[in-house]
Design a protein around this motif. Structure first.
Motif, short mmCIF file in Angstrom:
data_model
loop_
_atom_site.label_atom_id
_atom_site.label_comp_id
_atom_site.label_asym_id
_atom_site.label_seq_id
_atom_site.Cartn_x
_atom_site.Cartn_y
_atom_site.Cartn_z
N LYS A 1 2.30 -8.56 -7.50
CA LYS A 1 1.53 -7.52 -8.20
C LYS A 1 0.73 -6.67 -7.22
O LYS A 1 0.62 -5.45 -7.37
N SER A 2 0.17 -7.31 -6.20
CA SER A 2 -0.59 -6.57 -5.19
C SER A 2 0.32 -5.64 -4.40
O SER A 2 -0.07 -4.53 -4.04
N TYR A 3 1.52 -6.10 -4.10
CA TYR A 3 2.48 -5.27 -3.39
C TYR A 3 2.87 -4.06 -4.24
O TYR A 3 2.87 -2.92 -3.77
N ALA A 4 3.17 -4.31 -5.51
CA ALA A 4 3.65 -3.24 -6.39
C ALA A 4 2.54 -2.29 -6.82
O ALA A 4 2.76 -1.07 -6.88
N CYS A 5 1.37 -2.83 -7.13
CA CYS A 5 0.32 -2.05 -7.80
C CYS A 5 -1.02 -2.03 -7.09
O CYS A 5 -1.97 -1.43 -7.59
N ASP A 6 -1.14 -2.75 -5.96
CA ASP A 6 -2.41 -2.87 -5.27
C ASP A 6 -3.46 -3.54 -6.15
O ASP A 6 -4.65 -3.25 -6.07
#
Length: 203
Positions: A119-124
């Motif tokens: 999720k952090s990779y995709a959406c920060d």
């Protein structure tokens, strides 16, 4: 490929970015009820099972994953890791065991990405919901997913993208801060493509 329980491929509009030559990544968001799959060409689908079939659902998932491995011959699989402190983890662990056996038999290396990292990779944002993940996929590559209420196909799509990014063949540009989140993952060294943390670059 006709498999009981297999949902028709989801629509990607426009067509997903083509994979760099020599790197074929399979994304897997494993679940006993609805497993999301993203094939090396970017096509997504769900492996849907029926609760009334009990543990025989594992056979449906195994058959579908085996077909994907035989038909599409990925170089690496990227799997969403088991949730921690969740009651559903025990059921999902059954699926992981079956799928890992298939990957090991096929000689396909794999990496686990925890949900918060994906999720952090995709959406920060480590707590991004399904809608935000889908919006990020559309913004990154114009990707849309049919019949994906639970977000399984979208997560599998992002797992494939993460594998490409970390292993030196990014499919699209991403902020470096988000790409750096993938350094937390233990990526396998592929034949002829050793992975060096932080070395992947997107032009």
């Amino acid at each position: 490929m006709t498999i009981p329980g297999l949902i028709a491929p989801g629509a990607l509009a426009p067509a997903a970015p083509s994979a760099p030559v020599g790197l074929r990544v399979l994304g897997l968001d494993l679940s006993l009820t609805s497993t999301g799959v993203c094939l090396p060409d970017g096509t997504t689908f769900r492996i849907k099972t029926r609760s009334k079939d009990g543990d025989r659902r594992l056979l449906v998932i195994r058959t579908a994953v085996r077909a994907a491995l035989v038909d599409h011959r990925p170089d690496v699989a990227v799997i969403e890791d088991l949730p921690k402190h969740a009651m559903a983890a025990g059921l999902t662990a059954k699926v992981h065991g079956v799928v890992l056996c298939e990957l090991l038999d096929a000689g396909v290396p794999y990496a686990y990405v925890v949900p918060a990292t994906l999720k952090s990779y995709a959406c920060d944002h480590g707590n991004a919901d399904k809608a935000r993940m889908a919006a990020a996929a559309y913004l990154a590559a114009g990707a849309e997913f049919a019949d994906d209420k639970g977000g399984d196909q979208c997560d599998a799509w992002w797992l494939r993208a993460a594998g490409h990014d970390a292993l030196g063949g990014p499919l699209f540009a991403m902020p470096q801060a988000q790409r750096d989140r993938l350094n937390k993952v233990e990526w396998p060294a592929l034949s002829g493509q050793p992975y060096v943390r932080g070395a992947a670059a997107c032009s």
